[in-house]
Scaffold this motif. Structure first.
Motif, PDB file in Angstrom:
ATOM      1  N   GLY A  51     -10.930 -14.654  74.473  1.00 29.53           N
ATOM      2  CA  GLY A  51     -10.267 -14.331  75.414  1.00 29.53           C
ATOM      3  C   GLY A  51     -11.361 -14.853  76.513  1.00 29.53           C
ATOM      4  O   GLY A  51     -11.535 -15.047  77.727  1.00 29.53           O
ATOM      5  N   TRP A  52     -10.880 -16.525  76.763  1.00 25.20           N
ATOM      6  CA  TRP A  52     -11.220 -17.586  77.851  1.00 25.20           C
ATOM      7  C   TRP A  52      -9.872 -17.636  78.515  1.00 25.20           C
ATOM      8  O   TRP A  52      -8.636 -18.195  77.436  1.00 25.20           O
ATOM      9  N   SER A  53      -9.646 -18.134  79.615  1.00 25.67           N
ATOM     10  CA  SER A  53      -8.601 -19.024  80.367  1.00 25.67           C
ATOM     11  C   SER A  53      -9.310 -19.904  81.053  1.00 25.67           C
ATOM     12  O   SER A  53     -10.037 -19.912  81.377  1.00 25.67           O
ATOM     13  N   CYS A  54      -8.421 -21.053  80.722  1.00 25.25           N
ATOM     14  CA  CYS A  54      -8.130 -22.564  80.995  1.00 25.25           C
ATOM     15  C   CYS A  54      -8.090 -22.607  82.304  1.00 25.25           C
ATOM     16  O   CYS A  54      -6.896 -22.477  82.607  1.00 25.25           O
ATOM     17  N   LEU A  55      -8.945 -23.774  83.230  1.00 23.04           N
ATOM     18  CA  LEU A  55      -8.539 -24.003  84.233  1.00 23.04           C
ATOM     19  C   LEU A  55      -8.580 -25.469  84.690  1.00 23.04           C
ATOM     20  O   LEU A  55      -9.623 -26.036  84.172  1.00 23.04           O
ATOM     21  N   GLN A  56      -7.029 -26.463  84.670  1.00 18.56           N
ATOM     22  CA  GLN A  56      -7.596 -26.935  84.412  1.00 18.56           C
ATOM     23  C   GLN A  56      -7.950 -28.503  86.540  1.00 18.56           C
ATOM     24  O   GLN A  56      -6.715 -27.988  87.459  1.00 18.56           O
ATOM     25  N   LEU A  57      -8.561 -29.418  85.812  1.00 22.05           N
ATOM     26  CA  LEU A  57      -9.353 -29.153  87.578  1.00 22.05           C
ATOM     27  C   LEU A  57      -8.492 -31.003  87.643  1.00 22.05           C
ATOM     28  O   LEU A  57      -8.398 -32.091  86.455  1.00 22.05           O
ATOM     29  N   GLN A  58      -7.710 -30.902  88.445  1.00 20.43           N
ATOM     30  CA  GLN A  58      -6.131 -31.488  89.022  1.00 20.43           C
ATOM     31  C   GLN A  58      -6.616 -33.454  89.466  1.00 20.43           C
ATOM     32  O   GLN A  58      -7.389 -33.593  90.747  1.00 20.43           O
ATOM     33  N   GLY A  59      -6.897 -33.880  87.950  1.00 18.54           N
ATOM     34  CA  GLY A  59      -7.010 -35.413  88.334  1.00 18.54           C
ATOM     35  C   GLY A  59      -5.838 -36.298  88.480  1.00 18.54           C
ATOM     36  O   GLY A  59      -5.347 -36.173  89.024  1.00 18.54           O
ATOM     37  N   PRO A  60      -6.010 -37.523  88.260  1.00 18.98           N
ATOM     38  CA  PRO A  60      -7.683 -38.768  87.584  1.00 18.98           C
ATOM     39  C   PRO A  60      -8.501 -38.449  88.465  1.00 18.98           C
ATOM     40  O   PRO A  60      -8.105 -38.833  89.592  1.00 18.98           O
ATOM     41  N   PHE A  61      -9.827 -38.341  88.224  1.00 17.03           N
ATOM     42  CA  PHE A  61     -10.763 -38.508  88.714  1.00 17.03           C
ATOM     43  C   PHE A  61     -11.215 -40.174  87.901  1.00 17.03           C
ATOM     44  O   PHE A  61     -11.648 -40.216  86.878  1.00 17.03           O
ATOM     45  N   ALA A  62     -12.225 -40.804  88.635  1.00 19.04           N
ATOM     46  CA  ALA A  62     -12.880 -41.787  88.428  1.00 19.04           C
ATOM     47  C   ALA A  62     -14.000 -41.572  87.575  1.00 19.04           C
ATOM     48  O   ALA A  62     -14.539 -40.572  87.865  1.00 19.04           O
ATOM     49  N   PHE A  63     -14.027 -42.469  86.812  1.00 21.89           N
ATOM     50  CA  PHE A  63     -15.196 -42.373  86.281  1.00 21.89           C
ATOM     51  C   PHE A  63     -16.802 -42.579  87.262  1.00 21.89           C
ATOM     52  O   PHE A  63     -17.990 -41.761  86.753  1.00 21.89           O
ATOM     53  N   ASP A  64     -16.780 -42.777  87.795  1.00 20.51           N
ATOM     54  CA  ASP A  64     -17.940 -43.673  88.626  1.00 20.51           C
ATOM     55  C   ASP A  64     -17.894 -42.386  89.985  1.00 20.51           C
ATOM     56  O   ASP A  64     -19.000 -41.929  91.146  1.00 20.51           O
ATOM     57  N   GLU A  65     -16.778 -41.422  90.002  1.00 20.49           N
ATOM     58  CA  GLU A  65     -16.837 -40.406  91.247  1.00 20.49           C
ATOM     59  C   GLU A  65     -17.957 -38.325  90.474  1.00 20.49           C
ATOM     60  O   GLU A  65     -17.873 -38.485  89.589  1.00 20.49           O
ATOM     61  N   THR A  66     -18.500 -38.497  91.828  1.00 13.48           N
ATOM     62  CA  THR A  66     -19.452 -37.704  91.395  1.00 13.48           C
ATOM     63  C   THR A  66     -19.454 -36.452  92.135  1.00 13.48           C
ATOM     64  O   THR A  66     -19.007 -36.544  93.506  1.00 13.48           O
ATOM     65  N   GLY A  67     -19.998 -35.492  91.874  1.00 12.75           N
ATOM     66  CA  GLY A  67     -20.003 -34.145  92.287  1.00 12.75           C
ATOM     67  C   GLY A  67     -18.050 -33.095  92.083  1.00 12.75           C
ATOM     68  O   GLY A  67     -19.033 -32.459  92.118  1.00 12.75           O
ATOM     69  N   ILE A  68     -17.838 -33.822  91.725  1.00 16.42           N
ATOM     70  CA  ILE A  68     -16.777 -33.101  90.732  1.00 16.42           C
ATOM     71  C   ILE A  68     -17.165 -31.966  90.009  1.00 16.42           C
ATOM     72  O   ILE A  68     -16.598 -30.423  90.225  1.00 16.42           O
ATOM     73  N   VAL A  69     -17.068 -31.985  88.573  1.00 13.60           N
ATOM     74  CA  VAL A  69     -17.908 -30.696  88.536  1.00 13.60           C
ATOM     75  C   VAL A  69     -19.001 -29.647  88.420  1.00 13.60           C
ATOM     76  O   VAL A  69     -18.740 -28.384  88.594  1.00 13.60           O
ATOM     77  N   LEU A  70     -19.626 -29.995  89.490  1.00 10.21           N
ATOM     78  CA  LEU A  70     -21.063 -29.350  89.607  1.00 10.21           C
ATOM     79  C   LEU A  70     -20.436 -28.766  90.864  1.00 10.21           C
ATOM     80  O   LEU A  70     -20.662 -27.662  91.508  1.00 10.21           O
ATOM     81  N   SER A  71     -19.490 -29.091  91.553  1.00  4.94           N
ATOM     82  CA  SER A  71     -18.495 -28.443  92.478  1.00  4.94           C
ATOM     83  C   SER A  71     -17.882 -26.880  92.505  1.00  4.94           C
ATOM     84  O   SER A  71     -18.132 -25.959  93.325  1.00  4.94           O
ATOM     85  N   VAL A  72     -17.167 -26.910  91.159  1.00  2.00           N
ATOM     86  CA  VAL A  72     -16.780 -26.014  91.327  1.00  2.00           C
ATOM     87  C   VAL A  72     -18.070 -24.964  89.612  1.00  2.00           C
ATOM     88  O   VAL A  72     -17.810 -23.905  90.469  1.00  2.00           O
TER      89      VAL A  72
END
Length: 127
Positions: free
Chosen positions: A62-83
């Protein structure tokens, strides 16, 4: 500055399956849609379309999947936290999987509309 992320809702309903750490990766795990396979010393976890998970396998569906549109640099911070922050502060349960190019956020399908509203209010956009 808080990250602003573009998200895309993937088609289909997803499930998270748990097998024993020593189990082989089952053939049913492979197929269309998002698939993630993670093995630790304690378990083998598989995220895939829920219709492929056999009924006798321990799972949470019963899960829906949202893709965060990257790519994101490995050193880019705060991406997951902001979501996840606007979701967790509003008691929306999540399951996050990171890949080389980006991240995938799973929310319970019955929370999807609320989650999308919360994400839009936080400055994220749906594509």
């Amino acid at each position: 500055m808080t990250a602003r992320v573009k998200l895309r809702v993937l088609d289909g309903a997803y499930g998270v399956a748990r097998l024993q750490a020593s189990d082989a990766i089952p053939a049913w795990a492979d197929g269309g849609g998002f698939v993630s396979i993670s093995r630790t010393d304690d378990e083998l976890s598989i995220v895939c379309r829920e219709d492929r998970i056999p009924r006798d396998v321990r799972s949470d569906a019963g899960w829906s999947c949202l893709q965060l549109q990257g790519p994101f640099a490995f050193d880019e911070t705060g991406i997951v936290l902001s979501v996840i922050e606007p979701l967790s502060t509003n008691e929306i349960g999540i399951f996050v999987v990171s890949t080389f190019d980006g991240d995938h956020l799973l929310v319970k399908s019955n929370d999807l509309e609320k989650a999308l509203d919360l994400l839009a209010n936080a400055g994220h956009s749906l594509i």
